[in-house]
Design a protein around this motif. Structure first.
Motif, mmCIF file in Angstrom:
data_model
loop_
_atom_site.group_PDB
_atom_site.id
_atom_site.type_symbol
_atom_site.label_atom_id
_atom_site.label_comp_id
_atom_site.label_asym_id
_atom_site.label_seq_id
_atom_site.Cartn_x
_atom_site.Cartn_y
_atom_site.Cartn_z
ATOM 1 N N VAL A 1 -6.486 -1.992 1.803
ATOM 2 C CA VAL A 1 -7.689 -2.553 1.197
ATOM 3 C C VAL A 1 -7.300 -3.565 0.126
ATOM 4 O O VAL A 1 -7.836 -4.677 0.063
ATOM 5 N N TYR A 2 -6.338 -3.182 -0.705
ATOM 6 C CA TYR A 2 -5.893 -4.079 -1.776
ATOM 7 C C TYR A 2 -5.262 -5.343 -1.210
ATOM 8 O O TYR A 2 -5.524 -6.453 -1.670
ATOM 9 N N LEU A 3 -4.433 -5.189 -0.176
ATOM 10 C CA LEU A 3 -3.776 -6.338 0.423
ATOM 11 C C LEU A 3 -4.798 -7.335 0.961
ATOM 12 O O LEU A 3 -4.665 -8.550 0.768
ATOM 13 N N PRO B 1 3.346 -1.462 -4.476
ATOM 14 C CA PRO B 1 4.462 -1.357 -3.528
ATOM 15 C C PRO B 1 4.032 -0.890 -2.143
ATOM 16 O O PRO B 1 4.640 -1.284 -1.132
ATOM 17 N N TYR B 2 2.982 -0.073 -2.070
ATOM 18 C CA TYR B 2 2.499 0.368 -0.756
ATOM 19 C C TYR B 2 1.844 -0.791 -0.017
ATOM 20 O O TYR B 2 1.964 -0.903 1.208
ATOM 21 N N ALA B 3 1.179 -1.677 -0.765
ATOM 22 C CA ALA B 3 0.641 -2.888 -0.142
ATOM 23 C C ALA B 3 1.785 -3.778 0.336
ATOM 24 O O ALA B 3 1.707 -4.385 1.412
ATOM 25 N N GLY B 4 2.849 -3.847 -0.467
ATOM 26 C CA GLY B 4 4.000 -4.651 -0.076
ATOM 27 C C GLY B 4 4.668 -4.165 1.195
ATOM 28 O O GLY B 4 5.228 -4.962 1.958
ATOM 29 N N LEU B 5 4.611 -2.858 1.445
ATOM 30 C CA LEU B 5 5.207 -2.322 2.668
ATOM 31 C C LEU B 5 4.557 -2.893 3.918
ATOM 32 O O LEU B 5 5.178 -2.913 4.995
ATOM 33 N N LYS B 6 3.314 -3.361 3.795
ATOM 34 C CA LYS B 6 2.632 -3.936 4.947
ATOM 35 C C LYS B 6 3.349 -5.175 5.461
ATOM 36 O O LYS B 6 3.110 -5.614 6.588
ATOM 37 N N THR B 7 4.229 -5.760 4.626
ATOM 38 C CA THR B 7 4.994 -6.907 5.093
ATOM 39 C C THR B 7 5.851 -6.555 6.309
ATOM 40 O O THR B 7 6.177 -7.418 7.125
ATOM 41 N N GLU C 1 5.180 -14.090 0.322
ATOM 42 C CA GLU C 1 3.962 -13.837 -0.456
ATOM 43 C C GLU C 1 3.615 -12.349 -0.504
ATOM 44 O O GLU C 1 3.010 -11.874 -1.467
ATOM 45 N N PHE C 2 4.018 -11.587 0.535
ATOM 46 C CA PHE C 2 3.786 -10.156 0.531
ATOM 47 C C PHE C 2 4.993 -9.399 -0.015
ATOM 48 O O PHE C 2 4.860 -8.338 -0.621
ATOM 49 N N ARG C 3 6.181 -9.929 0.189
ATOM 50 C CA ARG C 3 7.396 -9.300 -0.331
ATOM 51 C C ARG C 3 7.384 -9.189 -1.855
ATOM 52 O O ARG C 3 7.975 -8.283 -2.430
ATOM 53 N N ALA C 4 6.684 -10.105 -2.497
ATOM 54 C CA ALA C 4 6.614 -10.083 -3.955
ATOM 55 C C ALA C 4 6.041 -8.782 -4.471
ATOM 56 O O ALA C 4 6.373 -8.340 -5.568
ATOM 57 N N ALA C 5 5.187 -8.133 -3.660
ATOM 58 C CA ALA C 5 4.599 -6.864 -4.063
ATOM 59 C C ALA C 5 5.611 -5.729 -4.069
ATOM 60 O O ALA C 5 5.335 -4.647 -4.592
ATOM 61 N N LEU C 6 6.804 -5.959 -3.486
ATOM 62 C CA LEU C 6 7.843 -4.931 -3.407
ATOM 63 C C LEU C 6 8.828 -5.024 -4.579
ATOM 64 O O LEU C 6 9.826 -4.308 -4.588
ATOM 65 N N LYS C 7 8.555 -5.873 -5.564
ATOM 66 C CA LYS C 7 9.550 -6.109 -6.616
ATOM 67 C C LYS C 7 9.898 -4.849 -7.395
ATOM 68 O O LYS C 7 11.024 -4.714 -7.868
ATOM 69 N N SER C 8 8.958 -3.918 -7.521
ATOM 70 C CA SER C 8 9.258 -2.694 -8.268
ATOM 71 C C SER C 8 10.227 -1.789 -7.486
ATOM 72 O O SER C 8 10.871 -0.910 -8.072
ATOM 73 N N ILE C 9 10.326 -2.008 -6.176
ATOM 74 C CA ILE C 9 11.260 -1.237 -5.342
ATOM 75 C C ILE C 9 12.602 -1.949 -5.261
ATOM 76 O O ILE C 9 13.665 -1.345 -5.421
ATOM 77 N N LEU C 10 12.573 -3.257 -5.054
ATOM 78 C CA LEU C 10 13.783 -4.036 -4.818
ATOM 79 C C LEU C 10 14.443 -4.489 -6.114
ATOM 80 O O LEU C 10 15.620 -4.828 -6.123
#
Length: 276
Positions: free
Chosen positions: A198-200, A248-254, A267-276
């Motif tokens: 939903v957020y994505l 980060p869960y939205a980023g996983l959709k990448t 543009e979606f990978r940026a949401a994974l920055k807290s993991i990476l």
């Protein structure tokens, strides 16, 4: 299972999607046909069998019917058609002044879905799906894959239904009846894997994509999330805290998007920055 042979002469094209087309029956308004693109054989059969199991759980979704094949060799599924239906994204585009109402209704649908408990032996784990997507992804480095894999593994398990593509065009209503549609990626797991979609779709997607796919200008889509989040997560939780948790869960959709586009999606990978 052998498909039932049908003729497209009995149907009228009504729409299209990522995997195929939808048709209305010319003489029976209670029947709709979801027809997959040529060469897609296993997908419609698997979706029909899954749709029947989901329907049997009592999740509000149109009743699935038959597995069919047309004269041109395409496979599909017949469903019970919901007369007068409209999706929450379409309704919001037509009546933007009601965005708060529609977002709240959709949020309550999601809460009802995620409050259920299901037999996890009947469905695939959402984690298993993400691990497979991660394994097959050619764009992340081994080190990045290790970090993403650890994040997925460390997420607490829940025996919760996961829609798999939970966004505001995959929930419809007609009168006082509400239904989820397009549950071909249904699984079980932590609700955050699901609600992140939903957020994505409201915040992270490109404005042109949101307009073309969901008929919404991006500011209206963002307002939809801003109204959705307090109903789903509780009015006492700040939006900033919710977004930090869900990001980060939205980023996983990448992983899904890169599988489909076959290219990295920064543009979606940026949401994974807290993991990476």
């Amino acid at each position: 299972m052998d498909p039932i042979r049908i003729s497209l002469d009995d149907y009228t094209l009504s729409g299209g999607g990522a995997n195929g087309e939808s048709y209305d029956n010319k003489t029976d308004p209670s029947v709709m046909l979801k027809l997959y693109f040529p060469g897609m054989i296993e997908q419609p059969l698997n979706e029909m069998l899954l749709a029947r199991k989901v329907y049997d759980l009592g999740i509000p979704t149109p009743k699935p019917g038959d597995y069919v094949i047309t004269e041109d060799g395409r496979y599909g599924i017949r469903f019970h058609k919901i007369e007068g239906k409209v999706s929450y994204s379409k309704a919001t585009s037509l009546h933007p002044e009601n965005v708060g109402q529609y977002a709240s209704e959709f949020a309550r649908m999601c809460l009802d879905l995620h409050s259920m408990h299901i037999d996890t032996s009947l469905f695939e784990s959402v984690k298993k799906r993400y691990f497979k997507l991660l394994e097959d992804n050619p764009f992340f480095t081994p080190k990045e894959k290790d970090k993403i894999g650890k994040f997925i593994a460390d997420t607490p398990d829940e025996d919760t239904p996961i829609h798999g593509d939970l966004q505001y065009s995959n929930a419809i209503f007609a009168g006082d009846k509400r239904y989820f549609i397009d549950l071909g990626d249904f699984s079980w797991g932590n609700h955050l894997f699901d609600v992140a979609m939903v957020y994505l779709c409201c915040y992270l997607s490109d404005p042109a994509f949101i307009l073309e796919t969901y008929h919404l200008q991006k500011p209206l889509a963002m307002k939809f999330w801003d109204c959705f989040a307090p109903v789903y997560f509780g009015s006492g939780v700040p939006l900033k805290d919710i977004e930090e948790m869900i990001m980060p869960y939205a980023g996983l959709k990448t992983l899904i998007i890169e599988r489909n586009t076959r290219r990295p999606m920064p543009e979606f990978r940026a949401a994974l920055k807290s993991i990476l």
